[in-house]
Design a protein around this motif. Structure first.
Motif, mmCIF file in Angstrom:
data_model
loop_
_atom_site.group_PDB
_atom_site.id
_atom_site.type_symbol
_atom_site.label_atom_id
_atom_site.label_comp_id
_atom_site.label_asym_id
_atom_site.label_seq_id
_atom_site.Cartn_x
_atom_site.Cartn_y
_atom_site.Cartn_z
ATOM 1 N N UNK A 1 0.794 -1.237 0.000
ATOM 2 C CA UNK A 1 0.000 0.000 0.000
ATOM 3 C C UNK A 1 0.823 1.282 0.000
ATOM 4 N N UNK A 2 2.107 1.184 0.239
ATOM 5 C CA UNK A 2 2.938 2.394 0.271
ATOM 6 C C UNK A 2 2.726 3.172 1.556
ATOM 7 N N UNK A 3 3.314 4.371 1.602
ATOM 8 C CA UNK A 3 3.339 5.127 2.859
ATOM 9 C C UNK A 3 2.050 5.893 3.157
ATOM 10 N N UNK A 4 1.246 6.153 2.133
ATOM 11 C CA UNK A 4 0.119 7.070 2.357
ATOM 12 C C UNK A 4 -1.092 6.424 3.053
ATOM 13 N N UNK A 5 -1.216 5.106 2.993
ATOM 14 C CA UNK A 5 -2.393 4.452 3.618
ATOM 15 C C UNK A 5 -2.151 4.213 5.110
ATOM 16 N N UNK A 6 -3.161 4.571 5.903
ATOM 17 C CA UNK A 6 -3.109 4.295 7.332
ATOM 18 C C UNK A 6 -3.300 2.787 7.548
ATOM 19 N N UNK A 7 -2.420 2.161 8.325
ATOM 20 C CA UNK A 7 -2.589 0.734 8.642
ATOM 21 C C UNK A 7 -2.781 0.577 10.149
ATOM 22 N N UNK A 8 -3.947 0.038 10.492
ATOM 23 C CA UNK A 8 -4.288 -0.161 11.907
ATOM 24 C C UNK A 8 -4.191 -1.648 12.245
ATOM 25 N N UNK A 9 -3.810 -1.937 13.478
ATOM 26 C CA UNK A 9 -3.775 -3.327 13.945
ATOM 27 C C UNK A 9 -4.649 -3.441 15.198
ATOM 28 N N UNK A 10 -5.363 -4.569 15.321
ATOM 29 C CA UNK A 10 -6.360 -4.731 16.389
ATOM 30 C C UNK A 10 -6.336 -6.163 16.915
ATOM 31 N N UNK A 11 -6.050 -6.317 18.203
ATOM 32 C CA UNK A 11 -6.082 -7.618 18.862
ATOM 33 C C UNK A 11 -4.755 -7.998 19.469
ATOM 34 N N UNK A 12 -4.725 -8.115 20.784
ATOM 35 C CA UNK A 12 -3.510 -8.500 21.549
ATOM 36 C C UNK A 12 -2.330 -7.559 21.269
ATOM 37 N N UNK A 13 -2.621 -6.264 21.237
ATOM 38 C CA UNK A 13 -1.545 -5.286 21.018
ATOM 39 C C UNK A 13 -0.905 -4.972 22.376
ATOM 40 N N UNK A 14 -0.011 -5.840 22.765
ATOM 41 C CA UNK A 14 0.767 -5.665 23.997
ATOM 42 C C UNK A 14 1.956 -4.744 23.672
ATOM 43 N N UNK A 15 2.744 -4.407 24.682
ATOM 44 C CA UNK A 15 3.928 -3.576 24.423
ATOM 45 C C UNK A 15 4.842 -4.278 23.419
ATOM 46 N N UNK A 16 5.039 -5.583 23.639
ATOM 47 C CA UNK A 16 5.943 -6.346 22.776
ATOM 48 C C UNK A 16 5.406 -6.457 21.335
ATOM 49 N N UNK A 17 4.128 -6.851 21.212
ATOM 50 C CA UNK A 17 3.554 -6.986 19.866
ATOM 51 C C UNK A 17 3.440 -5.627 19.174
ATOM 52 N N UNK A 18 3.119 -4.591 19.940
ATOM 53 C CA UNK A 18 2.996 -3.242 19.388
ATOM 54 C C UNK A 18 4.325 -2.773 18.816
ATOM 55 N N UNK A 19 5.380 -3.017 19.555
ATOM 56 C CA UNK A 19 6.720 -2.622 19.105
ATOM 57 C C UNK A 19 7.067 -3.317 17.785
ATOM 58 N N UNK A 20 6.820 -4.653 17.748
ATOM 59 C CA UNK A 20 7.137 -5.414 16.532
ATOM 60 C C UNK A 20 6.286 -4.945 15.350
ATOM 61 N N UNK A 21 4.984 -4.757 15.606
ATOM 62 C CA UNK A 21 4.078 -4.368 14.516
ATOM 63 C C UNK A 21 4.405 -2.966 13.997
ATOM 64 N N UNK A 22 4.852 -2.120 14.891
ATOM 65 C CA UNK A 22 5.248 -0.780 14.479
ATOM 66 C C UNK A 22 6.413 -0.883 13.491
ATOM 67 N N UNK A 23 7.349 -1.771 13.782
ATOM 68 C CA UNK A 23 8.478 -1.979 12.867
ATOM 69 C C UNK A 23 8.048 -2.637 11.560
ATOM 70 N N UNK A 24 6.941 -3.361 11.609
ATOM 71 C CA UNK A 24 6.426 -4.001 10.387
ATOM 72 C C UNK A 24 5.606 -3.003 9.552
ATOM 73 N N UNK A 25 5.429 -1.782 10.070
ATOM 74 C CA UNK A 25 4.749 -0.762 9.253
ATOM 75 C C UNK A 25 3.399 -0.297 9.761
ATOM 76 N N UNK A 26 2.932 -0.829 10.895
ATOM 77 C CA UNK A 26 1.633 -0.375 11.420
ATOM 78 C C UNK A 26 1.759 1.049 11.959
ATOM 79 N N UNK A 27 0.706 1.862 11.746
ATOM 80 C CA UNK A 27 0.787 3.197 12.328
ATOM 81 C C UNK A 27 -0.372 3.559 13.244
ATOM 82 N N UNK A 28 -1.309 2.642 13.407
ATOM 83 C CA UNK A 28 -2.410 2.917 14.343
ATOM 84 C C UNK A 28 -2.669 1.637 15.143
ATOM 85 N N UNK A 29 -2.779 1.786 16.468
ATOM 86 C CA UNK A 29 -2.781 0.625 17.364
ATOM 87 C C UNK A 29 -4.035 0.636 18.239
#
Ligand code: DX5
Ligand code: ZN
Length: 216
Positions: free
Chosen positions: A163-191
């Motif tokens: 999707x490139x940089x312009x699309x907002x990507x949200x993640x939902x479900x078991x967003x712990x500190x550890x998973x949030x950190x990893x997902x942020x590095x994978x490109x997620x920008x909304x938690x």
């Protein structure tokens, strides 16, 4: 893109919702995530349209409404949403998704499409122009307190590549500190923050939000 925090209100103390919202605002939370279920698309029922409209009357915080209902297009007019709010519908719940997204956009509301864990990213390939946000479900939807599915990180990475940089990507479900950190590095920008990192017995909302921001 700025990293955004969305508080999952189904995990809040519903008996003291007004106070919780006030605390979330003070904690610098960006969105209020409101889960709407129909007991059919998912085997649970939580918040509803009246809740959305009531919350709209008590805060100026933007809403991030996650509809887990079949044929969501039937209910768009039931909610008083505005230009800062996001209305997210499931790809799997709507065989006329393009029409539904068009209708949401015509009301001046931001659009989101949610994908269940097993749904391929290619399902939204031709709908990108109709979308402001992709919600990558990191658990099967319906319940708080579940464990993240193993493909979540790879899916999030693939979504960002696709999707490139312009699309907002949200993640939902078991967003712990550890998973949030990893997902942020994978490109997620909304938690979406629920029982895994925000609504905790041993921390205030303000402390928990601060701790989450630190790992991003
Ligand atoms: C459903 C909800 C849940 C939940 C998130 O869409 O948004 O995923 O509240 O909180 P956890 O998974 O941390 O309990
Ligand atoms: Zn949700």
């Amino acid at each position: 893109m700025k990293k955004l925090l969305s508080a999952s209100l189904m995990c809040a103390d519903l008996g003291a919702l007004r106070e919780s919202i006030y605390q979330l605002e003070k904690a610098g939370i960006d969105y209020l995530h409101i889960d709407i279920m129909d007991g059919s698309f998912v085997p649970n029922i939580t918040l509803g349209f009246d809740t959305v409209n009531t919350i709209k009357n008590i805060t100026d915080m933007p809403l991030d409404v996650h509809m887990m209902v079949n044929e969501p297009g039937r209910f768009i007019d039931n909610m008083k949403l505005g230009a800062d709010d996001i209305l997210c519908v499931h790809y799997e719940a709507d065989i006329h998704l393009q029409r539904t997204l068009d209708k949401i956009k015509s009301k001046g509301i931001k659009t989101g499409v949610a994908l269940n864990p097993q749904t391929p990213l290619t399902s939204i390939e031709y709908l990108r122009e109709y979308m402001d946000m992709l919600l990558v479900m990191t658990v099967s939807p319906g319940f708080a307190g579940q464990k993240i599915f193993t493909g979540a990180f790879r899916k999030c990475e693939d979504a960002r590549k696709m999707l490139g940089e312009s699309m907002l990507i949200e993640v939902d479900g078991n967003i712990s500190l550890e998973n949030g950190k990893k997902l942020s590095r994978c490109g997620a920008d909304m938690f979406v923050l629920g029982t895994s990192s925000l609504f905790l017995k041993d921390k205030t909302l303000i402390q928990a939000a601060e701790d989450f921001r630190k790992v991003l």
